[in-house]
Scaffold this active site. Structure first.
Site, PDB file in Angstrom:
ATOM      1  N   GLY A 115       0.839  -1.101   0.082  1.00 52.14           N
ATOM      2  CA  GLY A 115      -0.008  -0.132  -0.153  1.00 52.14           C
ATOM      3  C   GLY A 115       0.957   1.211   0.011  1.00 52.14           C
ATOM      4  CB  CYS A 116       1.385   3.911   2.715  1.00 46.65           C
ATOM      5  SG  CYS A 116      -0.369   4.262   2.882  1.00 46.65           S
ATOM      6  CB  VAL A 117       5.775   0.522   1.677  1.00 42.77           C
ATOM      7  CG1 VAL A 117       7.190   0.348   1.139  1.00 42.77           C
ATOM      8  CG2 VAL A 117       5.580   0.678   3.059  1.00 42.77           C
TER       9      VAL A 117
END
Length: 214
Positions: A115-117
């Site tokens: 996701g955010c990574v």
């Protein structure tokens, strides 16, 4: 450039959303080992005076505050509260903090890998940063989700590392006396097998010294 060693002068470490709420979501890594590795990475940044950028959600959000051990390790270091974007670069305070480091190599770890990574790594690549992913300080919902996100990133040019390989690269040599004490202390706290090796070496050295003086 990816073929140049990482140094405190050319690198920044980025921790994305290591919040307690996410510990209920990821299954790619064992929680205690993961937390240990994240704290080791933060301690590495401190030991080598590498710029550290930390993001998280508000404490009253589902992601919750930072891991307790991580919060203790970084003390009053600023935590950038992001605005809901999966790519942290879309939060103005984050991009400003990255720009202020004047570092071209971004060493990223966080939650969730898929996701955010992943989205932040893509944002960094789009801005022409060289990106390194600390795989053992990141985690995904499943082992497959983590692995496929890592695979996608590496195919785009992101370089996978571990916290220990990074710390060792920054140390460079046992002869770098300015940081060798801090480096060995991190190993002793965070790497059980290497700590045993260090203690064995120290015991053998001490025994040899006693024999020589007898």
């Amino acid at each position: 450039m990816l073929n140049q060693p990482l140094t405190p002068e050319n690198s920044a470490i980025v921790l994305i959303d290591h919040g307690v709420g996410f510990a209920n979501l990821f299954r790619s890594h064992e929680v205690a080992a993961h937390v240990n590795n994240v704290v080791a990475l933060a301690e590495t940044a401190q030991a080598f005076e590498v710029p550290l950028i930390v993001t998280g959600g508000a404490d009253d959000k589902p992601s919750g505050p930072l891991y307790g051990e991580l919060a203790k390790a970084i003390g009053d270091h600023e935590v950038i509260v992001r605005e809901g974007n999966f790519d942290a670069f879309r939060t103005t305070a984050f991009e400003s903090a990255i720009t202020a480091t004047k570092r071209q190599n971004l060493v990223i770890a966080g939650l969730m890998t898929e996701g955010c990574v992943l989205q932040t790594a893509l944002g960094a690549l789009q801005r022409n940063y060289s990106v390194y992913l600390v795989t053992d300080a990141s985690a995904g919902e499943t082992a497959e989700a983590h692995q496929m996100a890592v695979l996608r990133m590496t195919q785009l040019g992101v370089v996978p590392v571990t916290w220990l390989s990074l710390a060792t690269e920054l140390q460079g040599s046992w002869n770098n006396l300015a940081t060798v004490k801090a480096y060995t202390e991190i190993l002793s706290r965070r790497s059980v097998s290497l700590a045993m090796g260090l203690h064995s070496h120290q015991a053998a050295f001490a025994a040899g010294a006693r024999s020589a003086s007898a």
